[in-house]
Design a protein around this motif. Structure first.
Motif, mmCIF file in Angstrom:
data_model
loop_
_atom_site.group_PDB
_atom_site.id
_atom_site.type_symbol
_atom_site.label_atom_id
_atom_site.label_comp_id
_atom_site.label_asym_id
_atom_site.label_seq_id
_atom_site.Cartn_x
_atom_site.Cartn_y
_atom_site.Cartn_z
ATOM 1 N N ILE A 52 0.828 -1.211 0.000
ATOM 2 C CA ILE A 52 0.000 0.000 0.000
ATOM 3 C C ILE A 52 0.859 1.258 0.000
ATOM 4 O O ILE A 52 0.600 2.205 -0.749
ATOM 5 C CB ILE A 52 -0.932 0.008 1.234
ATOM 6 C CG1 ILE A 52 -1.945 -1.145 1.130
ATOM 7 C CG2 ILE A 52 -1.674 1.336 1.353
ATOM 8 C CD1 ILE A 52 -2.744 -1.351 2.404
ATOM 9 N N SER A 53 1.908 1.274 0.805
ATOM 10 C CA SER A 53 2.718 2.491 0.945
ATOM 11 C C SER A 53 3.807 2.627 -0.110
ATOM 12 O O SER A 53 4.125 3.733 -0.553
ATOM 13 C CB SER A 53 3.358 2.539 2.337
ATOM 14 O OG SER A 53 4.218 1.434 2.531
ATOM 15 N N LYS A 54 4.376 1.473 -0.542
ATOM 16 C CA LYS A 54 5.527 1.531 -1.446
ATOM 17 C C LYS A 54 5.279 0.926 -2.825
ATOM 18 O O LYS A 54 6.098 1.075 -3.727
ATOM 19 C CB LYS A 54 6.722 0.816 -0.810
ATOM 20 C CG LYS A 54 7.158 1.398 0.528
ATOM 21 C CD LYS A 54 8.286 0.556 1.133
ATOM 22 C CE LYS A 54 8.694 1.084 2.497
ATOM 23 N NZ LYS A 54 9.758 0.228 3.117
ATOM 24 N N GLY A 55 4.188 0.200 -2.949
ATOM 25 C CA GLY A 55 3.902 -0.430 -4.229
ATOM 26 C C GLY A 55 4.632 -1.742 -4.440
ATOM 27 O O GLY A 55 4.648 -2.288 -5.547
ATOM 28 N N SER A 56 5.227 -2.286 -3.378
ATOM 29 C CA SER A 56 5.931 -3.565 -3.485
ATOM 30 C C SER A 56 5.961 -4.228 -2.111
ATOM 31 O O SER A 56 5.768 -3.578 -1.082
ATOM 32 C CB SER A 56 7.358 -3.364 -3.992
ATOM 33 O OG SER A 56 8.113 -2.589 -3.075
#
Length: 220
Positions: A52-56
């Motif tokens: 959610i926060s980093k995309g990974s």
């Protein structure tokens, strides 16, 4: 109630029936999906909160075309709703179906309810389940409530009474109520082996498979 086990059976069933890639998410940091799938020894580095926060983040392959994103944090912050929505939209381009193993229904994550196209409720044939579902009928958009799965059925007179009560509560609503899933030593053996109900030809599991097939039909 067996919510994580039920989620895995539905997800693996959807993958079998549709041939599409299926993703399971969770808002429960116990990550019981891994144990039910026989993957409990996998070490997790990051989970859904990282996606959610980093995309990974971590993504675990459970079976062919069946994947799981664990949760490491204690909960999903409500402030992350917009980011979570964007993350799910991105995942929709890669996966045919996304299932969410949410926290117990009495305190279900409103974020996931809002994002879901369909909600499936697992429960017992007992007073708590009837009261919870009655409350849900008042608070959740009825078009989302697709099915109620009754699990761990012991065939007692009291359970039969409450099952009839569930039928009465759901009467007139377009919500599928399953035939109850009986407690079964064979299911326990499959759990110990990290197998789903779709990975056995044991005749004692046929009735359980038929229950899940009926739920898959309601979903599809």
């Amino acid at each position: 109630v067996g919510k994580s086990w039920i989620t895995l059976q539905l997800a693996h069933g959807l993958q079998h029936v549709t041939g599409k890639k299926v993703l399971i998410l969770t808002s429960d940091n116990q990550n019981n999906i891994l144990e039910y799938a026989g993957k409990e020894k996998i070490e997790l580095g990051s989970g859904l909160e990282s996606w959610i926060s980093k995309g990974s983040g971590d993504i675990v392959r459970l079976r062919d075309n069946l994947f799981f994103i664990p949760l490491k944090a204690s909960h999903i912050n409500s402030a992350s709703k917009d980011k979570l929505s964007k993350f799910i939209e991105n995942m929709k381009s890669e996966y045919g179906y996304i299932l969410i193993d949410s926290t117990p229904m009495i305190g279900i994550d409103q974020i996931f309810v809002d994002l879901a196209d369909k909600v499936i409720v697992p429960g017992f044939a007992d007073k708590v389940t009837i009261n919870s579902i009655t409350a849900m009928l008042e608070n959740i958009q009825l078009s989302k409530l697709s099915a109620v799965i009754i699990n761990k059925w012991g065939r007692t007179a009291k359970e039969k009474k409450y099952y009839k009560g569930l039928q009465d509560v759901l009467n007139g609503n377009d919500i599928f109520l399953t035939v109850p899933i009986s407690q079964c030593a064979t299911i326990g053996k499959l759990i110990d082996e990290g197998k789903t109900i779709w990975e056995t030809d044991n005749k004692k599991i046929k009735a359980t498979q038929e229950v899940f097939i009926s739920v898959l039909e309601a979903i599809l």
